[in-house]
Design a protein around this motif. Structure first.
Motif, PDB file in Angstrom:
ATOM      1  N   PHE B 335       0.483  -1.016  -0.163  1.00 26.33           N
ATOM      2  CA  PHE B 335       0.319   0.038   0.050  1.00 26.33           C
ATOM      3  C   PHE B 335       0.713   1.122  -0.096  1.00 26.33           C
ATOM      4  O   PHE B 335       0.730   1.882   1.218  1.00 26.33           O
ATOM      5  CB  PHE B 335      -0.806  -0.094   1.013  1.00 26.33           C
ATOM      6  CG  PHE B 335      -1.903  -0.628   1.278  1.00 26.33           C
ATOM      7  CD1 PHE B 335      -2.644  -1.228   0.280  1.00 26.33           C
ATOM      8  CD2 PHE B 335      -1.565  -2.506   1.863  1.00 26.33           C
ATOM      9  CE1 PHE B 335      -4.370  -1.977  -0.140  1.00 26.33           C
ATOM     10  CE2 PHE B 335      -2.440  -3.215   1.795  1.00 26.33           C
ATOM     11  CZ  PHE B 335      -3.872  -2.754   1.480  1.00 26.33           C
ATOM     12  N   CYS B 336       1.702   1.755  -1.076  1.00 28.64           N
ATOM     13  CA  CYS B 336       2.159   2.259  -1.545  1.00 28.64           C
ATOM     14  C   CYS B 336       1.974   3.143  -3.098  1.00 28.64           C
ATOM     15  O   CYS B 336       1.772   2.827  -3.775  1.00 28.64           O
ATOM     16  CB  CYS B 336       4.153   2.735  -1.276  1.00 28.64           C
ATOM     17  SG  CYS B 336       4.708   2.131   0.002  1.00 28.64           S
ATOM     18  N   GLY B 337       2.119   5.045  -2.286  1.00 28.05           N
ATOM     19  CA  GLY B 337       0.497   5.676  -2.756  1.00 28.05           C
ATOM     20  C   GLY B 337       1.326   5.935  -4.885  1.00 28.05           C
ATOM     21  O   GLY B 337       2.855   5.035  -4.757  1.00 28.05           O
ATOM     22  N   GLU B 346      -8.219   9.969  -4.044  1.00 28.73           N
ATOM     23  CA  GLU B 346      -7.045   9.264  -3.792  1.00 28.73           C
ATOM     24  C   GLU B 346      -6.713   8.997  -1.885  1.00 28.73           C
ATOM     25  O   GLU B 346      -6.843  10.006  -0.943  1.00 28.73           O
ATOM     26  CB  GLU B 346      -5.736  10.547  -3.315  1.00 28.73           C
ATOM     27  CG  GLU B 346      -4.505  10.205  -3.852  1.00 28.73           C
ATOM     28  CD  GLU B 346      -3.276  11.216  -4.534  1.00 28.73           C
ATOM     29  OE1 GLU B 346      -2.576  11.015  -5.527  1.00 28.73           O
ATOM     30  OE2 GLU B 346      -2.522  12.097  -3.391  1.00 28.73           O
ATOM     31  N   GLN B 347      -6.588   8.162  -1.807  1.00 31.15           N
ATOM     32  CA  GLN B 347      -6.651   7.415  -0.271  1.00 31.15           C
ATOM     33  C   GLN B 347      -4.929   7.121   0.486  1.00 31.15           C
ATOM     34  O   GLN B 347      -4.550   7.796   1.199  1.00 31.15           O
ATOM     35  CB  GLN B 347      -6.736   6.677  -0.585  1.00 31.15           C
ATOM     36  CG  GLN B 347      -8.382   5.680  -0.446  1.00 31.15           C
ATOM     37  CD  GLN B 347      -8.673   6.543   1.040  1.00 31.15           C
ATOM     38  OE1 GLN B 347      -8.000   6.908   1.935  1.00 31.15           O
ATOM     39  NE2 GLN B 347     -10.479   6.647   1.589  1.00 31.15           N
ATOM     40  N   VAL B 348      -3.431   6.869  -0.413  1.00 24.23           N
ATOM     41  CA  VAL B 348      -2.441   6.977  -0.525  1.00 24.23           C
ATOM     42  C   VAL B 348      -1.597   7.962  -1.921  1.00 24.23           C
ATOM     43  O   VAL B 348      -2.226   7.940  -2.611  1.00 24.23           O
ATOM     44  CB  VAL B 348      -1.933   5.880  -0.231  1.00 24.23           C
ATOM     45  CG1 VAL B 348       0.015   5.399  -0.003  1.00 24.23           C
ATOM     46  CG2 VAL B 348      -2.499   4.593   0.339  1.00 24.23           C
ATOM     47  N   THR B 352       4.767   7.865  -0.413  1.00 22.06           N
ATOM     48  CA  THR B 352       4.476   7.724   0.950  1.00 22.06           C
ATOM     49  C   THR B 352       3.854   5.744   0.383  1.00 22.06           C
ATOM     50  O   THR B 352       2.708   5.811  -0.332  1.00 22.06           O
ATOM     51  CB  THR B 352       3.372   8.711   1.513  1.00 22.06           C
ATOM     52  OG1 THR B 352       1.677   8.468   0.979  1.00 22.06           O
ATOM     53  CG2 THR B 352       3.481   9.994   1.677  1.00 22.06           C
ATOM     54  N   CYS B 353       3.579   5.493   2.294  1.00 21.46           N
ATOM     55  CA  CYS B 353       2.895   3.557   2.706  1.00 21.46           C
ATOM     56  C   CYS B 353       1.962   4.037   4.048  1.00 21.46           C
ATOM     57  O   CYS B 353       2.098   5.178   4.496  1.00 21.46           O
ATOM     58  CB  CYS B 353       4.284   3.648   2.337  1.00 21.46           C
ATOM     59  SG  CYS B 353       5.350   2.919   0.831  1.00 21.46           S
ATOM     60  N   MET B 354       1.083   3.443   3.324  1.00 18.02           N
ATOM     61  CA  MET B 354       0.067   4.004   5.296  1.00 18.02           C
ATOM     62  C   MET B 354       0.807   3.025   6.108  1.00 18.02           C
ATOM     63  O   MET B 354       1.588   1.913   6.053  1.00 18.02           O
ATOM     64  CB  MET B 354      -1.414   2.578   4.224  1.00 18.02           C
ATOM     65  CG  MET B 354      -1.917   3.268   3.649  1.00 18.02           C
ATOM     66  SD  MET B 354      -3.051   2.055   3.126  1.00 18.02           S
ATOM     67  CE  MET B 354      -4.385   2.282   4.283  1.00 18.02           C
ATOM     68  N   SER B 358      -3.306   2.023  10.039  1.00 22.88           N
ATOM     69  CA  SER B 358      -4.734   2.870   8.429  1.00 22.88           C
ATOM     70  C   SER B 358      -4.983   1.595   7.918  1.00 22.88           C
ATOM     71  O   SER B 358      -5.981   0.875   7.501  1.00 22.88           O
ATOM     72  CB  SER B 358      -4.291   3.845   8.086  1.00 22.88           C
ATOM     73  OG  SER B 358      -3.064   3.967   8.094  1.00 22.88           O
TER      74      SER B 358
END
Lengths: 318, 371
Positions: B335-337, B346-348, B352-354, B358
Motif C-alpha cells: 500500500f504505497c501511493g 486519492e487515499q495514499v 508515501t506508504c500506509m 490505517s
C-alpha cells in the motif's frame, strides 16, 4: 433482468432446492401424522456422510443413496421409539437427534475414510447431469428442469404422488386423521401407533436421501457441517408450505434460489442489501405462523395438523 | 412415565455429548505422563479455541497444524488441548473462561469474533497468558497476533492478473471487515500491476464456513464472466466450483492442489507453528512480552505463498518471486501511493506508504473493485 439470468437462476434454484424438497416432503408426512421431528438436520448430515462414504468405497452412487436412506430411517426410528412408545417430549428428542447426528457425522468423517482415516477432501463418485434430449434446450425452464441429475428428476414423481396420496387416497386420509386427532382415529379403528412409526421413519429416509444429494451431487465430497443448517430450513419450509407437498416445491425453489439470486445480483454489481433478500423467506414463514395461530378457521382451511406434537396414550384418552 | 422420559433424554444427551462434535469438540493430547520422574516439571498447558472444524483444509486446519508443530517441537514439556466449532460471541467466552479456570498457562483464541470475550476473561485471570488472532485489542496479558497476509495476496493477484482473459476476477468474500477488505485491495493492486484493465468483482457470503453457499457465490461470479476465482473463506468450495467450470482459482489458507489439481494457480498460506513455537519458548524463558501486537510479514515465515501450478508461466513466476524478494527486504510494500479508491478519491499520496494503524482499519476499496 435478461432471460439468461432468469434461466440460470432457475437452474440453480432447482438444483439447490432438490434436497430441501425431499426432506420437506418427508417432514410433511411426519408432521401430518402428528409427530414433530426436529432431528432433520441430524438425519440429513448423517445421510450426507454415510452416503458419500458408501459411494466412495463401492464406487456406486446409488448404493450411497440407499445407505443414506437407511441411516436416516434408523435415526427416525429412534425418534419414533422415544416419542411414540415412550411418549417423550418430541422437541427434546428431535433436538437430541440433531446434536447426535452432527456430532456422529463429524466423528465418522474422521474415521471412515480409506485406512480408517478422514473422508475430508477426498474426491469420490458423484451424480452427473442427464440432459433430456430436446427438452433440455427449451428456453427458460430447459436448463432448470431437464438438465439435472436423477435425484432431481425423481421429484417429478415424488411430489405429485405425495400430494395425491395425502389428499386423494384413503390411506392418506387416515394419515391426516391420525395427525388431526389420534384418539378419534383410534376410536374408529385406525391404527395410530403403526402409522406414526411408519411415517416418521419414511420422513427419516427422505431426509437421509436428501443429505446424500448434497454430498453426492450438489457439493460433491464430504466437509464437516456440509448441510450448513439446511435441516432447520426444512422445518421452516414445512410451515411455509402449510403442510402441503405441492407448495413445498414453491417454497424450496424460493429458499434454495434466494442465495443464488442475491449472489447473481452482487456479481452483476447491483447494490441490493443481500441480508434483506436472504431473510425474506423467513419473514414469510413467520407471517404464515402468525396467520395460522390467529384463527382456528384459517388453520383448518390451511390444514395444519391439530394433533402435532401431542403424544397419544390410549388409557389417558381425553 | 415422566421418569422414563427424562431417562431417555439423558441417555440421548450423553450419547450426543460422547460423540462430541456438533457444537463443541474437545480433544486433549497429553504427551507422555511424566509420572515417577520425580524432578520432572509440570508440562506447560496450552489451549486452542477454533471457530470451525479442523477437517476444513482451511483456516482452522492451518491453526491445528501449528498446534501439532508445537507438540512435535516440545514433546512432553507441553500439553495441548483444543475445542473446535466454537461459535463467536457468548459461547466462546464460556469456553475461554473454562480453559482459564482449568489452569491453562496459554490460551490461543483463533478467530476475530473472540476478541471481546478474550479481553473480558483475561481481566479475570491476570496470571494466564492469552493470545488473540486477528484482533486489535491488547491487555497486559493479551497479545494480538496476525500476519501481513496482504503481501501474499498481492503476489497471488499477480498470478491471477496474468491468467485472466476476460479481465474479470471473481472474489468470494466472507464479511466486509478491514482484514478482508485489505486482502481484496492487495489482490486487486497485484493483478493490476500486470494488467491495468483488471476488474475485481466481489460477492459477500456473510459466512466464514458454509460449503454450499460458498459454491453458489463462486458460480454467480463465473456466470458474470469471471475466469479466475479468489476467495476469503474457510472451505475449498469456491475453488472446486472454478475447476468444475473450467476456470482457474487462487486458494487461501492451505495448499489445496491435491484437491483441485493444477487449476489452483497459487495462493496465500498461513504457517502458525513458527510463531506459536517462539511464543512458548519465550514464555518458558520468561522473556515473552505478553501484551505484544505482532504482525508478521513474509520474512517472518508466518505467511507465504503456495507452490505454483504448472499453469503459471515461468515469466510470471519470476516476476512474482522478484516482487516477493522486495517485500521481504522491506524495499517496498503493497500500500504505497499513489492509490485511488473506487470512488475516485486519492487515499495514499505518491511517495508515501500506509502505516499499520490505517491498514488495520482499512474500509475503502481500490479502483477496479466492484462490490
Amino acid at each position: 433482468m435478461d432471460l439468461d439470468l432468469v434461466t440460470s437462476i432457475l437452474a440453480i434454484a432447482t438444483f439447490a432446492g432438490a434436497s430441501l424438497v425431499l426432506a420437506t416432503i418427508g417432514e410433511i408426512f411426519t408432521e401430518r401424522v402428528g409427530i414433530l421431528n426436529l432431528g432433520v438436520e441430524g438425519m440429513m448430515i448423517m445421510g450426507a456422510v454415510t452416503g458419500f462414504a458408501t459411494a466412495y468405497r463401492t464406487n456406486n452412487v446409488w448404493l450411497g443413496v440407499v445407505v443414506a436412506g437407511i441411516v436416516g430411517g434408523l435415526m427416525a426410528l429412534v425418534h419414533a421409539f422415544a416419542t411414540i412408545t415412550l411418549r417423550a417430549d418430541q422437541i427434546v428428542s428431535g433436538l437430541a437427534i440433531t446434536l447426535l447426528g452432527t456430532g456422529l457425522a463429524s466423528f465418522l468423517g474422521q474415521v471412515i475414510g480409506p485406512d480408517g482415516g478422514p473422508l475430508v477432501g477426498l474426491t469420490g463418485p458423484k451424480f452427473t447431469k442427464w440432459p433430456i434430449p430436446g427438452l433440455s434446450s427449451l428456453p427458460l425452464v430447459g436448463e432448470g428442469f431437464f438438465n439435472q441429475d436423477p435425484i432431481v428428476y425423481s421429484l417429478f414423481v415424488v411430489v405429485p404422488v405425495s400430494w395425491y396420496f395425502l389428499y386423494k387416497t384413503r390411506p392418506g386420509l387416515y394419515l391426516r386423521a391420525v395427525g388431526e386427532s389420534a384418539s378419534t382415529s383410534d376410536a374408529v379403528g385406525v391404527s395410530v401407533f403403526g402409522r406414526r412409526y411408519g411415517y416418521t421413519v419414511l420422513g427419516g429416509v427422505m431426509a437421509g436421501v436428501a443429505g446424500s444429494h448434497l454430498s453426492l451431487s450438489y457439493t460433491p465430497g464430504w466437509t464437516e457441517n456440509l448441510t450448513g443448517g439446511r435441516g432447520w430450513i426444512v422445518i421452516a419450509l414445512v410451515i411455509f408450505a402449510t403442510w402441503n407437498p405441492a407448495r413445498a416445491v414453491v417454497g424450496a425453489l424460493l429458499f434454495g434460489g434466494v442465495n443464488a439470486i442475491q449472489f447473481r445480483l452482487q456479481a452483476e454489481g447491483t447494490n441490493l442489501p443481500a441480508s434483506i433478500l436472504n431473510m425474506s423467506p423467513y419473514i414469510l414463514t413467520v407471517l404464515v405462523l402468525i396467520l395460522i395461530t390467529r384463527t382456528d378457521k384459517l388453520r383448518q382451511t390451511i390444514g395444519a395438523p391439530a394433533g402435532l406434537g401431542i403424544p397419544y396414550h390410549r388409557e389417558e384418552r381425553e | 412415565m415422566k421418569r422414563k422420559l427424562f431417562a431417555l433424554v439423558a441417555v440421548l444427551a450423553i450419547v450426543a455429548a460422547a460423540c462430541g462434535g456438533g457444537s463443541a469438540d474437545t480433544t486433549t493430547t497429553t504427551a507422555a505422563d511424566t509420572g515417577g520422574g520425580g524432578a520432572a516439571e509440570e508440562p506447560m498447558k496450552v489451549a486452542f479455541v477454533y471457530v470451525a472444524p479442523i477437517g476444513d483444509l482451511g483456516w482452522t486446519y492451518q491453526h491445528d497444524l501449528g498446534r501439532q508443530a508445537v507438540e512435535a517441537r516440545f514433546g512432553d514439556k507441553v500439553e495441548t488441548t483444543f475445542i473446535e466449532n466454537v461459535a463467536e460471541g457468548p459461547d466462546s467466552e464460556r469456553v475461554i473462561r473454562d480453559f482459564a479456570n482449568k489452569g491453562f498457562d496459554l490460551i490461543i483464541a483463533t478467530s476475530f469474533g473472540y476478541m471481546d470475550p478474550t479481553i473480558t476473561v483475561a481481566a479475570e485471570f491476570p496470571d494466564t497468558q492469552f493470545v488473540h488472532i486477528s484482533g486489535f485489542k491488547n491487555a497486559d496479558n493479551v497479545a494480538t497476533l496476525f500476519g501481513r497476509m496482504y503481501q501474499p495476496r498481492y503476489l497471488s493477484g499477480m498470478a491471477a492478473g496474468a491468467a485472466t482473459e476476460s479481465n474479470i476476477l471473481g472474489y468470494v468474500a466472507a464479511f466486509p471487515i478491514p482484514e478482508v477488505i485489505r486482502g481484496i485491495d492487495a489482490f486487486t493492486l497485484g493483478a493490476q500491476s500486470v494488467n491495468p484493465d483488471i476488474e475485481v468483482r466481489v460477492v459477500w457470503t456473510n459466512t466464514w464456513f458454509d460449503p454450499p453457499t460458498e459454491k453458489e457465490a463462486a458460480e454467480a461470479l463465473l456466470a458474470a464472466g469471471a475466469d479466475v476465482i479468489a476467495q476469503h473463506q474457510d472451505t475449498t468450495e469456491p475453488q472446486k466450483a472454478a475447476q468444475a467450470a473450467g476456470a482457474v482459482s487462487i486458494s487461501y489458507n492451505s495448499d489445496i492442489s491435491e484437491i483441485v489439481g493444477d487449476s489452483v494457480l497459487t495462493g496465500p498460506v498461513w504457517d502458525w507453528g513458527v510463531k506459536y513455537i517462539s511464543i512458548i519458548e519465550e514464555m518458558m524463558a520468561g522473556t515473552y512480552d505478553g501484551s505484544e501486537s505482532y504482525w508478521g510479514g513474509l520474512s517472518d515465515g508466518v505467511i507465504s505463498l503456495a507452490p505454483f501450478s504448472d499453469r503459471v508461466s515461468q515469466e510470471t513466476q519470476d516476476a512474482i518471486n522478484a516482487k516477493m524478494a522486495e517485500f521481504e527486504s522491506g524495499a517496498t510494500d503493497v500500500f504505497c501511493g499513489p492509490i485511488v479508491d473506487n470512488e475516485g478519491t486519492e487515499q495514499v499520496a505518491a511517495g508515501t506508504c500506509m502505516d499499520d494503524g490505517s491498514m488495520l482499519g482499512m474500509e475503502w476499496f481500490v479502483k477496479g473493485v466492484s462490490q
